[in-house]
Design a protein around this motif. Structure first.
Motif, short mmCIF file in Angstrom:
data_model
loop_
_atom_site.label_atom_id
_atom_site.label_comp_id
_atom_site.label_asym_id
_atom_site.label_seq_id
_atom_site.Cartn_x
_atom_site.Cartn_y
_atom_site.Cartn_z
N GLY A 16 25.37 27.42 -35.70
CA GLY A 16 26.07 28.68 -35.49
C GLY A 16 26.94 28.72 -34.27
N ASP A 21 33.32 28.44 -38.16
CA ASP A 21 32.36 28.54 -39.27
C ASP A 21 31.91 29.98 -39.47
N SER A 22 32.81 30.94 -39.31
CA SER A 22 32.46 32.35 -39.41
C SER A 22 32.12 32.73 -40.84
N ARG A 25 33.70 38.43 -40.11
CA ARG A 25 34.50 38.69 -38.91
C ARG A 25 34.88 40.17 -38.87
N ASP A 49 32.07 38.20 -34.51
CA ASP A 49 31.96 37.12 -35.50
C ASP A 49 30.50 36.74 -35.65
N ASN A 51 28.39 33.60 -37.46
CA ASN A 51 28.55 32.30 -38.11
C ASN A 51 27.49 32.06 -39.17
N ARG A 52 27.74 31.09 -40.01
CA ARG A 52 26.78 30.71 -41.05
C ARG A 52 25.53 30.12 -40.38
N GLU A 54 23.49 31.60 -38.40
CA GLU A 54 23.31 32.07 -37.03
C GLU A 54 22.63 33.42 -36.99
N SER A 227 22.31 34.11 -42.59
CA SER A 227 22.74 34.57 -41.26
C SER A 227 22.12 35.94 -41.01
#
Length: 340
Positions: A16, A21-22, A25, A49, A51-52, A54, A227
């Motif tokens: 993440g 790699d968002s 957003r 943002d 991320n994947r 995360e 996420s």
């Protein structure tokens, strides 16, 4: 600016941390409430943002706009009095704020799920827990009623409900607070969402149950590669679960950085004051600081930086101009005139 990967103690890149790699957003989200008393400027142009894979912790005092931001992303605010004044929420290359009600219903509960603060008011008292888990499965995974009940019982087992088969037809009031929250997690994760929004899901639980719920969310996050946006006012919780941290105050995100760095090297005066006001097991403190004043009335918020009436490092410019969002390090953003 070059991207510098973040390393954990094993010298592995933490999931993440890649800014390219968002998963979702949020850009310039601005939300007002039009009331009889006046216009409540609840959220003022936030950028965020996630991320994947995360977990992002969104933290701040009550009334800072955390829950409003999350509900806006899913178009769950009552209109009126709420109105999204501007902004965009990009998910899978689509702006969620421009989708119709029908399109949003396909996303809510399916691709994006939410766990609310109080499971007793979020669960329907007239339906059994398997009926409520099963409804999500029928709508988003096109299961027939028999399949949905079977999978609902399986999800009850996954989230640690004892004797799931025997309790399948029980109603919410027959479960404890911790078990009801597990049912909410089962509903939220039953369709393997890409993003889970958890809005203070452990607030009403005692410390032992709170730890169990946090561990469960982390285990299921790893299992389903989900996420997580975790909303809380509790630093101890985000220290346990979050990869990155966004600190919110009076409608603005004032600082955003990796969770570890926010604890070790906070930049914004508000973040510093929050951390100085809580006990720390890793540091000896002779006394706890107090943040003077209180969060402002957002009908008539202070001019300039909204934190300036409470800030120990206030300057003349702070009351005149709203600070810009500045990147002062790799993925370290802050809104403060000290850095402009």
């Amino acid at each position: 600016m070059d991207y510098t990967p973040t390393l954990d103690e094993s010298n592995k890149i933490i999931k993440g941390t890649d800014p390219n790699d968002s998963l979702i957003r949020v850009k310039g989200l601005c939300v007002y409430f039009f009331t009889e008393e006046g216009v409540v400027k609840a959220v003022e142009g936030i950028d965020l943002d996630i991320n994947r894979g995360e977990t992002l912790g969104l933290i701040g005092e009550s009334g800072s706009g955390k829950s409003v931001s999350a509900l806006s992303m899913l178009q769950l605010l009552p209109v009126p009095p709420a109105k999204i004044m501007s902004g965009a929420v990009y998910f899978e290359d689509r702006d969620l704020l421009k989708l119709s009600d029908e399109e949003m219903r396909k996303i809510r509960g399916g691709k994006i799920s939410m766990i609310f603060q109080d499971p007793m008011t979020s669960l329907n008292p007239l339906y059994s827990v398997t009926d409520q888990i099963g409804e999500n499965l029928r709508v988003h995974r096109n299961m027939d009623p028999e399949e949905a009940i079977e999978e609902a019982i399986n999800m009850m087992k996954v989230v640690g409900i004892p004797d799931a088969e025997k309790r399948a037809k029980d109603f919410p009031h027959q479960f404890s607070g911790g078990m009801r929250q597990r049912i909410m997690i089962a509903i939220a994760l039953s369709c393997r969402p890409a993003l889970l929004i958890a809005d203070e899901p452990t607030t009403a639980l005692d410390v032992t149950i709170q730890a169990q719920v946090l561990n469960l969310i982390e285990e299921l996050k790893q299992k389903y590669q989900t996420s997580v946006l975790y909303i809380t006012h509790n630093f101890a919780v985000v220290a346990e679960i979050a990869d990155r941290l966004a600190v919110m105050y009076a409608g603005y995100i004032v600082e955003e950085h990796s969770c570890l760095e926010c604890f070790e090297n906070p930049a914004h005066p508000y973040t510093k004051d929050l951390l100085s006001s809580i006990p720390r097991v890793d540091r000896k403190l002779t006394h706890l600081e107090v943040i003077r004043g209180s969060i402002p009335n957002l009908i008539n918020p202070p001019s300039g930086c909204r934190f300036h009436p409470r800030c120990k490092k206030v300057m003349d410019i702070c009351s005149k101009e709203v600070p810009e969002r500045i990147e002062i390090g790799p993925r370290h953003f802050v809104r403060c005139h000290l850095y402009s």
